[in-house]
Scaffold this active site. Structure first.
Site, PDB file in Angstrom:
ATOM      1  CD1 TRP A   1      -3.041   1.343   0.813  1.00 27.02           C
ATOM      2  CD2 TRP A   1      -1.497   2.444   1.998  1.00 27.02           C
ATOM      3  NE1 TRP A   1      -3.545   2.584   1.107  1.00 27.02           N
ATOM      4  CE2 TRP A   1      -2.618   3.291   1.826  1.00 27.02           C
ATOM      5  CE3 TRP A   1      -0.411   2.934   2.712  1.00 27.02           C
ATOM      6  CZ2 TRP A   1      -2.685   4.579   2.338  1.00 27.02           C
ATOM      7  CZ3 TRP A   1      -0.464   4.225   3.218  1.00 27.02           C
ATOM      8  CH2 TRP A   1      -1.588   5.025   3.032  1.00 27.02           C
ATOM      9  CG  HIS A   2       3.246   2.387   3.313  1.00 25.74           C
ATOM     10  ND1 HIS A   2       2.620   1.367   3.990  1.00 25.74           N
ATOM     11  CD2 HIS A   2       3.121   3.489   4.078  1.00 25.74           C
ATOM     12  CE1 HIS A   2       2.150   1.833   5.131  1.00 25.74           C
ATOM     13  NE2 HIS A   2       2.428   3.119   5.214  1.00 25.74           N
ATOM     14  N   GLY A   3       3.803   1.681  -1.292  1.00 21.05           N
ATOM     15  CA  GLY A   3       4.478   1.996  -2.549  1.00 21.05           C
ATOM     16  C   GLY A   3       4.954   0.760  -3.261  1.00 21.05           C
TER      17      GLY A   3
END
Lengths: 329, 500
Positions: B326-328
């Site tokens: 989700w963060h990257g």
């Protein structure tokens, strides 16, 4: 009504806190901030207290050529040539007329300053300089060059109240202008990108090819009324006019010999035509324009791998003499 | 528009004043327009994506609610999830899965459609896309699980997705919590006003004074770890750990404060997470809105802990890996998620076996130190651009000399970008040593932060300070105001979580 009273009281408290903060800030970290972020303002504040003439410049005022026996800067040479006048330099690398105008506006009414000498660097009108990556720190400095309480300027700096475009955005803008700004020549010399693509001096690995490219990119551009640097110089004229200061623009020497040798007469003719435009524009506005554009030969330029306005002692003396002769007249 | 900008400091009072001046029936329309203006200030073209995500969730949710059979409901749900996540995937993960965006550049001039794709990708990741996509998807899942009734008015629903205080970096709100509040009749209450401004002031303090001053210290070390000493690398990691907390927590506090002034309560996103004594507790105190989102919409549907021991462990790992992704789109985030997952499981295995039930203060202290170390090591991966650079930092921290061979092997595996400074050091033997320069003013800010965190514990700044008398309160405000005005970081650093 009760709430309005409460809010009004707190707004007054807030103003008092900001006022006290300003006093504390001025006496604590303000000068350290100036040294770290805006050293030219510090130079300006010191110079304006004692000088009769201020000399605004970027790096051309520096004297860093190792073979020089005379290590004086242009400003020091001028100061020595003008015994009756105290001249001080307000200079640091990479700055331009956008910074000078803010500083000139800060010259106090009661100061002894009578002359303002401003370097007019032809290269600074080009998009490569206007959108240089150095512009962000310069814009950050500029927040301090406003006639507001220092704490407010510092706060605005913290809020990034300046042009913070990224290096990538600036590069895209530069590339766009190089492709789309029309030059007064037939294709492929009608824009910088195509001009640079012309085969000369071999492939890209050849240092001469790279230098020729740099000359085209830094010196081939149209100067239109929208040029931000032109607007900066216009503002300098009007600020000096309002303040009753004698204004001298010094068009700095460029290496025309090298430009012609590397790229050709099209480039030098464009440069001279642009320079003439500047001379004609400002001579009509009660400004003294000293034209040193072609006054220094190739041998007096110190940088050999990039076009610049860095001169040997002879070159610096040429500029200094031109200015002092004018002031003496 | 950034919270720590002049633009926002003008926008906020104007919006609040107009919000309370306008008749109640017009307020939500005004908020919707303001929210779209707020988002459009970055790149107006990305409003299309916000609109798409909103319309998608709105339309699909209505279909789910109207569907007669379970099959149809599921079909609409899958359509909704795929169509909403596909935009997120395209902008955020496409480059990662094709290996390198440069690969597509080799087609330049030959295939105009491929060129168009690369041009769009060059445009960058739309600000806050993960946040508003998750909020919209959360709504769709709420409708599917019959936790809420679908909103019939498209524009009212659009306000729920785009409400400006939490649009670009959360807290990720639930429909059942936020939606009704947006349309309730709120009065201008002095308490809300003062609490809101307390949170905004403290939020600005930790963002502008702490995070923005730590960023220029941490960044160069992570850019070229080879140039710095072991001590500097450890310091840079600690600084980043504080920076990301101050940056994200600061943003969340401002968001909660702004909404609070309008009488709208957003959920808390942080509760002094670095004081946690276990990884489990850390996740109950860090980015709470995302943790609970994953718990409710992924962990529980997967069976949660009401499954076999092995399946539960798999569920935990799935949650942490998805959280990392989700963060990257980067291996560094996957490793970050995996590390948290492993540590969580390791702790829970002991807890489930009944070996860690002690309330002993000594063990609590050990738990705090262990958790802090684990979280920081995980941050090292989170902050590094590539796994190869994470390896360099890790080697430095543990006092061993990194080798070029392993560095390039990792770089080759992850298709990592080359780094000029590291290449110069390894290939040409050119290494310019550097060291961190620390300013005294930085420690003033850090001292205030640490003391405040210890004082706040699981409460919140506005709640704790409201119990103090007027004089002490304003003394604290004066110190914070001075720090924000005179000691903030002068360079431009966008909120870290905007990129997510």
């Amino acid at each position: 009504m009760e709430m309005i009273k409460k809010i009004a009281l707190r707004i007054l408290l807030l103003i008092a806190i900001v006022a006290v903060s300003n006093v504390i800030y001025r006496h604590t970290t303000y000068h350290a901030d100036l040294r770290a972020e805006s050293n030219v303002l510090l130079k300006f504040e010191r110079a304006v207290e004692t000088a009769d003439a201020l000399y605004f410049s970027a790096s051309p005022n520096a004297a860093v050529f190792k073979d020089d026996t005379d290590k004086r800067t242009i400003a020091q040479m001028m100061d020595d040539l003008l015994p009756d006048l105290k001249l001080e330099a307000v200079d640091t690398g990479g700055i331009h007329a956008g910074v000078f105008k803010k500083l000139i506006a800060l010259i106090p009414e009661d100061s002894d300053v009578r002359y303002v000498v401003v370097n007019m660097n032809y290269r600074s009108f080009g998009i490569g300089w206007i959108e240089s990556v150095l512009e962000n720190p310069i814009q950050k400095q500029l927040v301090f060059y406003n006639n507001r309480p220092p704490i407010i300027n510092r706060f605005l700096q913290g809020l990034n109240f300046y042009d913070t475009r990224s290096a990538k955005e600036r590069e895209e803008l530069i590339q766009w202008h190089w492709k789309n700004d029309s030059l007064p020549f037939a294709a492929p010399r009608n824009n910088v990108t195509d001009w640079c693509a012309l085969e000369k001096w071999g492939d890209w690995t050849n240092p001469k090819r790279q230098l020729a490219d740099s000359y085209i990119k830094n010196f081939a551009f149209p100067i239109t009324e929208e040029n931000p640097r032109l607007k900066d110089f216009d503002e300098i004229v009007s600020i000096c006019h309002q303040k009753g200061l004698k204004l001298i623009f010094v068009i700095l020497p460029e290496n025309l010999q090298e430009a012609e040798k590397l790229v050709g007469p099209e480039l030098t003719s464009l440069m001279i035509s642009n320079k003439n435009k500047l001379v004609n524009r400002y001579k009509t506005n009660e400004v003294t324009v000293i034209d040193c554009f072609g006054a220094v030969p190739d041998s007096c330029f110190t940088e050999r791998i990039f076009p610049s306005e860095h001169y040997t002692q002879t070159g610096r003396m040429t500029v200094a003499r031109a200015v002092t002769d004018c002031i003496n007249r | 528009m950034l919270f720590d900008s002049v633009q926002f400091l003008l926008f906020l009072p104007a919006v609040i004043a107009l919000y309370f001046i306008l008749p109640h029936r017009l307020r939500w329309i005004f908020l919707l327009v303001s929210s779209y203006y707020f988002y459009g200030c970055w790149k107006a073209e990305f409003l299309v994506l916000l609109l798409y995500s909103t319309f998608n969730a709105y339309f699909i949710s209505l279909r789910i609610e109207q569907a007669a059979s379970l099959f149809t409901r599921r079909a609409w749900l899958i359509t909704g999830l795929v169509s909403n996540f596909s935009v997120l995937f395209f902008f955020k993960y496409f480059n990662f899965f094709i290996g390198s965006r440069d690969y597509f550049k080799t087609f330049a001039g030959q295939h105009p459609k491929v060129e168009w794709v690369t041009q769009v990708l060059e445009y960058g990741i739309p600000v806050g896309i993960s946040f508003f996509t998750f909020q919209a998807v959360g709504y769709t899942l709420d409708i599917y699980f019959r936790q809420a009734k679908a909103e019939k008015n498209f524009f009212k629903f659009a306000l729920f997705v785009s409400y400006f205080p939490q649009l670009v970096a959360g807290p990720i709100e639930r429909f059942t919590h936020l939606h009704q509040q947006l349309f309730a009749k709120h009065k201008l209450v002095y308490e809300n006003l003062s609490n809101g401004f307390r949170l905004i002031l403290y939020g600005l303090f930790i963002k502008m004074v702490i995070a923005d001053n730590l960023a220029p210290l941490a960044d160069p070390v992570f850019t070229n770890p080879l140039a710095y000493s072991q001590t500097d690398t450890i310091l840079a990691l600690l600084f980043f750990s504080l920076q990301i907390y101050a940056d994200f927590h600061g943003y969340s506090l401002i968001a909660i404060g702004v909404a609070g002034i309008m009488g709208i309560k957003l959920m808390d996103n942080f509760k002094t997470p670095y004081l946690a004594v276990s990884v489990k507790e850390f996740w109950a105190r860090w980015h709470i809105s995302l943790s609970t989102w994953f718990r409710d919409y992924l962990y529980v549907p997967l069976g949660g802990n009401k499954v076999s021991y092995f399946r539960w462990m798999v569920n935990i790992m799935i949650i942490f890996l998805v959280s990392g992704i989700w963060h990257g789109a980067n291996y560094t985030f996957i490793v970050w998620g995996a590390l948290h997952g492993f540590m969580y499981l390791a702790e829970q295995v002991f807890v489930r076996a009944g070996w860690l039930q002690t309330k002993n203060r000594f063990f609590t202290g050990i738990g705090f130190v262990k958790t802090f170390l684990v979280i920081n090591i995980a941050w090292l991966f989170f902050r590094s651009d590539t796994l190869a650079k994470a390896y360099l930092s890790l080697a430095k921290i543990f006092g061993s000399e990194p080798t070029a061979d392993l560095y390039y092997r990792i770089q080759h595996f992850e298709h990592g970008k080359a780094n000029q400074a590291v290449d110069d050091a390894f290939l040409n033997g050119k290494l310019v040593p550097a060291e961190l320069t620390l300013h005294n003013s930085l420690f003033i800010g850090l001292a205030i932060l640490i003391v405040t965190e210890l004082w706040i514990q699981k409460s919140r700044f506005d709640q704790r300070i409201s119990t103090w008398n007027f004089g002490f309160r304003w003394l604290v405000y004066a110190v914070l105001i001075y720090c924000v005005m005179a000691l903030s970081g002068p360079d431009f650093y966008q909120f870290i979580y905007f990129q997510f």
